[in-house]
Write a protein that holds these residues in place. Sequence first.
Motif, PDB file in Angstrom:
ATOM      1  N   MET A  31      38.615  50.462  23.633  1.00 52.95           N
ATOM      2  CA  MET A  31      39.384  50.049  24.786  1.00 52.95           C
ATOM      3  C   MET A  31      40.756  49.547  24.306  1.00 52.95           C
ATOM      4  O   MET A  31      40.839  48.759  23.381  1.00 52.95           O
ATOM      5  N   ALA A  32      41.814  50.042  24.931  1.00 51.57           N
ATOM      6  CA  ALA A  32      43.168  49.614  24.578  1.00 51.57           C
ATOM      7  C   ALA A  32      43.347  48.129  24.869  1.00 51.57           C
ATOM      8  O   ALA A  32      42.754  47.591  25.807  1.00 51.57           O
ATOM      9  N   LEU A  70      54.037  49.870  11.239  1.00 54.35           N
ATOM     10  CA  LEU A  70      53.099  48.912  10.658  1.00 54.35           C
ATOM     11  C   LEU A  70      51.776  49.059  11.390  1.00 54.35           C
ATOM     12  O   LEU A  70      51.751  49.243  12.609  1.00 54.35           O
ATOM     13  N   MET A  71      50.682  48.952  10.639  1.00 56.38           N
ATOM     14  CA  MET A  71      49.353  48.987  11.233  1.00 56.38           C
ATOM     15  C   MET A  71      48.543  47.856  10.620  1.00 56.38           C
ATOM     16  O   MET A  71      48.535  47.673   9.411  1.00 56.38           O
ATOM     17  N   VAL A  72      47.911  47.050  11.481  1.00 56.14           N
ATOM     18  CA  VAL A  72      47.021  45.984  11.033  1.00 56.14           C
ATOM     19  C   VAL A  72      45.661  46.202  11.685  1.00 56.14           C
ATOM     20  O   VAL A  72      45.570  46.732  12.798  1.00 56.14           O
ATOM     21  N   ASP A  73      44.621  45.807  10.956  1.00 54.41           N
ATOM     22  CA  ASP A  73      43.283  45.960  11.505  1.00 54.41           C
ATOM     23  C   ASP A  73      42.361  44.878  10.978  1.00 54.41           C
ATOM     24  O   ASP A  73      42.716  44.129  10.070  1.00 54.41           O
ATOM     25  N   ARG A  74      41.193  44.802  11.581  1.00 49.49           N
ATOM     26  CA  ARG A  74      40.139  43.905  11.120  1.00 49.49           C
ATOM     27  C   ARG A  74      38.811  44.534  11.527  1.00 49.49           C
ATOM     28  O   ARG A  74      38.775  45.426  12.392  1.00 49.49           O
ATOM     29  N   ILE A  75      37.746  44.061  10.909  1.00 44.66           N
ATOM     30  CA  ILE A  75      36.433  44.603  11.273  1.00 44.66           C
ATOM     31  C   ILE A  75      35.495  43.555  11.837  1.00 44.66           C
ATOM     32  O   ILE A  75      34.416  43.891  12.307  1.00 44.66           O
ATOM     33  N   TYR A  96      42.442  47.171  16.021  1.00 44.51           N
ATOM     34  CA  TYR A  96      43.662  47.521  15.300  1.00 44.51           C
ATOM     35  C   TYR A  96      44.859  47.557  16.242  1.00 44.51           C
ATOM     36  O   TYR A  96      44.712  47.740  17.448  1.00 44.51           O
ATOM     37  N   VAL A  97      46.029  47.378  15.647  1.00 43.40           N
ATOM     38  CA  VAL A  97      47.303  47.526  16.340  1.00 43.40           C
ATOM     39  C   VAL A  97      48.232  48.283  15.402  1.00 43.40           C
ATOM     40  O   VAL A  97      48.348  47.946  14.220  1.00 43.40           O
ATOM     41  N   SER A  98      48.857  49.309  15.928  1.00 49.42           N
ATOM     42  CA  SER A  98      49.872  50.056  15.197  1.00 49.42           C
ATOM     43  C   SER A  98      51.145  49.981  16.021  1.00 49.42           C
ATOM     44  O   SER A  98      51.116  50.167  17.238  1.00 49.42           O
ATOM     45  N   ILE A 152      50.127  51.444  19.587  1.00 49.43           N
ATOM     46  CA  ILE A 152      48.786  52.012  19.742  1.00 49.43           C
ATOM     47  C   ILE A 152      47.839  50.875  19.375  1.00 49.43           C
ATOM     48  O   ILE A 152      48.031  50.225  18.352  1.00 49.43           O
ATOM     49  N   SER A 153      46.844  50.621  20.216  1.00 49.48           N
ATOM     50  CA  SER A 153      45.929  49.519  19.921  1.00 49.48           C
ATOM     51  C   SER A 153      44.571  49.811  20.522  1.00 49.48           C
ATOM     52  O   SER A 153      44.439  50.567  21.476  1.00 49.48           O
ATOM     53  N   SER A 154      43.571  49.178  19.912  1.00 49.23           N
ATOM     54  CA  SER A 154      42.228  49.326  20.448  1.00 49.23           C
ATOM     55  C   SER A 154      41.333  48.239  19.910  1.00 49.23           C
ATOM     56  O   SER A 154      41.519  47.741  18.800  1.00 49.23           O
TER      57      SER A 154
END
Length: 142
Positions: A1-2, A68-73, A79-81, A135-137
Amino acid sequence: MALSREDREKFLAEPLVAALAVDAGEDGRAPLTVPIWYQYEPGGDIWVMTARDSRKAKAIEAAGRFTLMVDRIEPTVRYVSVEGPVVESVPATREQLVDISARYLDPAKVDAYVDFAWKEHGEQMVIRMRPQRWISSDLGEA
C-alpha cells in the motif's frame, strides 16, 4: 500500500542509511548506487555530503539529479524512493558535518568522528536535491 505524503516524509526523516543512485554516464555500466548518509526534514530539500572529487559528486554534477531510496524490514517492510533535481552544490561546513554525523552516531562519538573526518576525508561538498518524484510502499509484516 502506498504511503501518504505525511507518512513518506516522516519515514524519510528517520536516520536511515540511503542508497544513492545516479547515472554516471559510463557506457555499458549501470547507474552508480552507493550507501550514503543524508539529512531531511519534512517539506524541505534533502542534502548529502561527499568528497568534492568523488565519482558520485562528478556523476551528480553531470546528471543534475539523483535518487535516494531508504527501506526497513521491521516492524513492517517499508520503503521510500525519492528523485529530483540538484538545487545547490556548495562547499561543506564543519557545522554541517556535525549535523549529519549527529544524526547517525552515538552522541559520545560525534566530536571524535568529526575531528577525524574533517582532517582526513578531504574537501567535502553538500549537494541539495529537491524531492520531485516519490515511490513508496508499506508491504506489511514480513
